[in-house]
Design a protein around this motif. Sequence first.
Motif, PDB file in Angstrom:
ATOM      1  N   ARG A 143      -9.062   2.443  -9.388  1.00 54.96           N
ATOM      2  CA  ARG A 143      -8.461   1.910 -10.617  1.00 54.96           C
ATOM      3  C   ARG A 143      -7.189   1.124 -10.307  1.00 54.96           C
ATOM      4  N   GLU A 144      -6.393   1.684  -9.402  1.00 52.33           N
ATOM      5  CA  GLU A 144      -5.151   1.010  -9.031  1.00 52.33           C
ATOM      6  C   GLU A 144      -5.458  -0.327  -8.368  1.00 52.33           C
ATOM      7  N   ALA A 145      -6.491  -0.367  -7.517  1.00 53.04           N
ATOM      8  CA  ALA A 145      -6.880  -1.611  -6.855  1.00 53.04           C
ATOM      9  C   ALA A 145      -7.357  -2.636  -7.901  1.00 53.04           C
ATOM     10  N   THR A 146      -8.108  -2.192  -8.888  1.00 48.79           N
ATOM     11  CA  THR A 146      -8.588  -3.087  -9.945  1.00 48.79           C
ATOM     12  C   THR A 146      -7.409  -3.653 -10.716  1.00 48.79           C
ATOM     13  N   TRP A 147      -6.460  -2.786 -11.074  1.00 51.93           N
ATOM     14  CA  TRP A 147      -5.284  -3.243 -11.816  1.00 51.93           C
ATOM     15  C   TRP A 147      -4.421  -4.169 -10.966  1.00 51.93           C
ATOM     16  N   ARG A 148      -4.317  -3.849  -9.696  1.00 52.05           N
ATOM     17  CA  ARG A 148      -3.530  -4.682  -8.786  1.00 52.05           C
ATOM     18  C   ARG A 148      -4.166  -6.078  -8.687  1.00 52.05           C
ATOM     19  N   GLU A 149      -5.486  -6.126  -8.576  1.00 48.76           N
ATOM     20  CA  GLU A 149      -6.197  -7.405  -8.506  1.00 48.76           C
ATOM     21  C   GLU A 149      -6.019  -8.207  -9.805  1.00 48.76           C
ATOM     22  N   ARG A 150      -6.119  -7.511 -10.922  1.00 45.68           N
ATOM     23  CA  ARG A 150      -5.918  -8.177 -12.216  1.00 45.68           C
ATOM     24  C   ARG A 150      -4.502  -8.725 -12.329  1.00 45.68           C
ATOM     25  N   ALA A 151      -3.538  -7.944 -11.874  1.00 46.75           N
ATOM     26  CA  ALA A 151      -2.137  -8.377 -11.936  1.00 46.75           C
ATOM     27  C   ALA A 151      -1.915  -9.597 -11.037  1.00 46.75           C
ATOM     28  N   LEU A 152      -2.510  -9.602  -9.856  1.00 48.37           N
ATOM     29  CA  LEU A 152      -2.381 -10.749  -8.960  1.00 48.37           C
ATOM     30  C   LEU A 152      -3.040 -11.994  -9.567  1.00 48.37           C
TER      31      LEU A 152
ATOM     32  N   ASP B 217      -7.400   5.465  -6.779  1.00 44.45           N
ATOM     33  CA  ASP B 217      -7.190   4.326  -5.877  1.00 44.45           C
ATOM     34  C   ASP B 217      -8.007   3.112  -6.321  1.00 44.45           C
TER      35      ASP B 217
END
Length: 123
Positions: free
Chosen positions: A19-28, A17
């Motif tokens: 890692r997914e949040a970090t990637w989601r933030e980077r994508a945003l 979760d």
Amino acid sequence: MAEAGESWPRTLAEQDDEREATWRERALNAGDALKTAHAEILTQRTRVCELRGEIRNLRAEWTEEAIQRITTENTTLKQRVRQLTAGNRTLDDRLQAARSNLRFQDRRLADLEARVAEPGSAT
């Protein structure tokens, strides 16, 4: 072991979760940066088009004939300025000479007046 076994899947799930949040933030963030870049590119393209239009208008205003006429007039005006400058120098020289002659005549007149006014010169 049982306690450790149960917490281990939870820990992995929590890590996933995070890692997914970090990637989601980077994508945003990347999406926002991309929108900003596209807006800047659009602004610059619009400005380039405006400047090209101004260049085209400037070129349209000045025909080859007009440029040649203005160049000829400019050359004529420069020659006239040189002539007037030379004439001005000549007039300045004449003025200085006239002032010098006037000073000489004033001295001569004063000398003659002094001779007439002398008491011993009435012989």
